[in-house]
Design an enzyme around this catalytic site. Sequence first.
Site, mmCIF file in Angstrom:
data_model
loop_
_atom_site.group_PDB
_atom_site.id
_atom_site.type_symbol
_atom_site.label_atom_id
_atom_site.label_comp_id
_atom_site.label_asym_id
_atom_site.label_seq_id
_atom_site.Cartn_x
_atom_site.Cartn_y
_atom_site.Cartn_z
ATOM 1 N N THR A 24 -73.673 84.741 81.043
ATOM 2 C CA THR A 24 -72.338 84.203 80.781
ATOM 3 C C THR A 24 -71.858 83.406 81.997
ATOM 4 O O THR A 24 -72.612 83.161 82.936
ATOM 5 C CB THR A 24 -71.374 85.322 80.319
ATOM 6 N N LYS A 40 -74.577 79.646 82.648
ATOM 7 C CA LYS A 40 -75.315 79.256 81.440
ATOM 8 C C LYS A 40 -76.197 78.021 81.647
ATOM 9 O O LYS A 40 -77.246 77.904 81.032
ATOM 10 C CB LYS A 40 -74.342 78.997 80.288
ATOM 11 N N ASP A 88 -74.682 80.733 70.981
ATOM 12 C CA ASP A 88 -73.237 80.488 70.863
ATOM 13 C C ASP A 88 -72.888 79.688 69.606
ATOM 14 O O ASP A 88 -71.971 80.036 68.863
ATOM 15 C CB ASP A 88 -72.716 79.735 72.093
ATOM 16 N N GLY A 114 -62.122 68.969 74.216
ATOM 17 C CA GLY A 114 -62.961 69.305 75.363
ATOM 18 C C GLY A 114 -64.350 68.724 75.202
ATOM 19 O O GLY A 114 -64.850 68.566 74.082
ATOM 20 N N GLY A 155 -69.481 72.029 78.739
ATOM 21 C CA GLY A 155 -70.643 72.795 78.291
ATOM 22 C C GLY A 155 -70.400 73.512 76.972
ATOM 23 O O GLY A 155 -71.306 73.619 76.132
ATOM 24 N N ALA A 156 -69.187 74.018 76.768
ATOM 25 C CA ALA A 156 -68.903 74.757 75.536
ATOM 26 C C ALA A 156 -69.038 73.844 74.320
ATOM 27 O O ALA A 156 -69.595 74.234 73.284
ATOM 28 C CB ALA A 156 -67.503 75.364 75.613
HETATM 29 P P1 ATR Z 1 -67.140 74.647 79.794
HETATM 30 O O1 ATR Z 1 -68.559 74.953 80.109
HETATM 31 O O2 ATR Z 1 -66.243 75.857 79.633
HETATM 32 O O3 ATR Z 1 -66.970 73.689 78.676
HETATM 33 P P2 ATR Z 1 -66.615 72.536 81.701
HETATM 34 O O4 ATR Z 1 -67.948 71.931 81.491
HETATM 35 O O5 ATR Z 1 -66.058 72.618 83.095
HETATM 36 O O6 ATR Z 1 -66.554 74.018 81.171
HETATM 37 O O7 ATR Z 1 -65.575 71.770 80.770
HETATM 38 C C1 ATR Z 1 -64.233 72.109 80.752
HETATM 39 C C2 ATR Z 1 -63.538 71.274 79.690
HETATM 40 O O8 ATR Z 1 -62.145 71.626 79.670
HETATM 41 C C3 ATR Z 1 -63.590 69.792 79.940
HETATM 42 O O9 ATR Z 1 -63.573 69.126 78.704
HETATM 43 C C4 ATR Z 1 -62.297 69.547 80.715
HETATM 44 O O10 ATR Z 1 -61.810 68.217 80.655
HETATM 45 P P3 ATR Z 1 -62.385 67.102 81.673
HETATM 46 O O11 ATR Z 1 -63.748 66.720 81.178
HETATM 47 O O12 ATR Z 1 -61.391 65.976 81.563
HETATM 48 O O13 ATR Z 1 -62.407 67.743 83.029
HETATM 49 C C5 ATR Z 1 -61.362 70.459 79.964
HETATM 50 N N1 ATR Z 1 -60.180 70.841 80.740
HETATM 51 C C6 ATR Z 1 -60.127 71.677 81.789
HETATM 52 N N2 ATR Z 1 -58.849 71.816 82.230
HETATM 53 C C7 ATR Z 1 -58.073 71.027 81.430
HETATM 54 C C8 ATR Z 1 -56.678 70.748 81.351
HETATM 55 N N3 ATR Z 1 -55.810 71.308 82.184
HETATM 56 N N4 ATR Z 1 -56.250 69.910 80.376
HETATM 57 C C9 ATR Z 1 -57.125 69.356 79.509
HETATM 58 N N5 ATR Z 1 -58.459 69.585 79.527
HETATM 59 C C10 ATR Z 1 -58.937 70.412 80.467
#
Ligand code: ATR
Length: 276
Positions: free
Chosen positions: A65, A69, A105, A130, A133-134
């Site tokens: 986790t 990942k 997932d 978003g 990675g998710a």
């Molecule tokens: P994960 O693996 O959980 O998807 P990640 O790769 O860091 O983590 O991606 C986080 C996502 O949440 C991204 O889409 C990020 O937007 P950016 O690509 O513009 O950074 C989004 N995100 C994080 N904080 C945010 C916020 N406060 N408002 C809007 N989007 C946010």
Amino acid sequence: MSQPPDSYGVVGHPVAHSLSPFIHAMFARATAQQLTYRAWDVAPPELLQRVAEFFAGGGRGLNITLPHKIAAVDLAQQLTERAAHAAAVNTLAAQDGVILGDNTDGAGLVRDLCHNQGLTLAGSRILILGAGGATRGILAPLLELQPQGIVIANRTAERAQSLAAAFADLGTVGGTGFGQFDAQPFDLIINATSASLSGEMPPLPAAALTPDTVCYDLAYGKGDTPFVVWARQRGCRRALSGLGMLVEQAAESFELWRGVRPATAEVLAALRARQG
Ligand code: ATR
């Protein structure tokens, strides 16, 4: 003499609040499988060594986790196709002398949406918030259901566009910034940003949502997540946290490890009672 039980666990950082030990203990009891399942807090610099030691010591499988990942892709000696697509691994399994990396997932999400919630996503309009990675992990299994189209909306529009381009061979998928997409209502809105972890909500046009839009947060926590609250406040009749996905991805991992598919309804009900 009886054999010691097979050893499994989850590796994360932090990991103390992981629900996986609870879930897998219930699965093991229900399917009469002799195994142990523990949580290990492992910081990124130690990941490689700790995982290697686990398998060298006869460990059978691990869930991986946050934040490991993506790094776990390099720990696997072989990848399933879905893990390769996701470019992330959430399950490692010792199989025939090889460490196999899988990603359950997306399958867990699809199982929760289609089986537990009874949704039909063929021909539907899906919005994913978003582009990290998710989102990468769920795109291929969602596109397999043949929605009319998927829009990925992200704070950083270019990230959404390049992710959409990477999956364009699997179906109709586009990428855009928040507030830049055409605001017709969607059938399903999935929150895959980490924004809600800090209580923030992406700015969405009100017209994206009708009372019949299903809103699904990949995140979960005690009580409703900010995205679920946000959706309900806008009249959404079905707003769900990711607890169902959590249990279903765990069931997929358990089946990969043990060759037995555990039932999930009872576990999900127990978790819902526990999480409030
Ligand atoms: P994960 O693996 O959980 O998807 P990640 O790769 O860091 O983590 O991606 C986080 C996502 O949440 C991204 O889409 C990020 O937007 P950016 O690509 O513009 O950074 C989004 N995100 C994080 N904080 C945010 C916020 N406060 N408002 C809007 N989007 C946010």
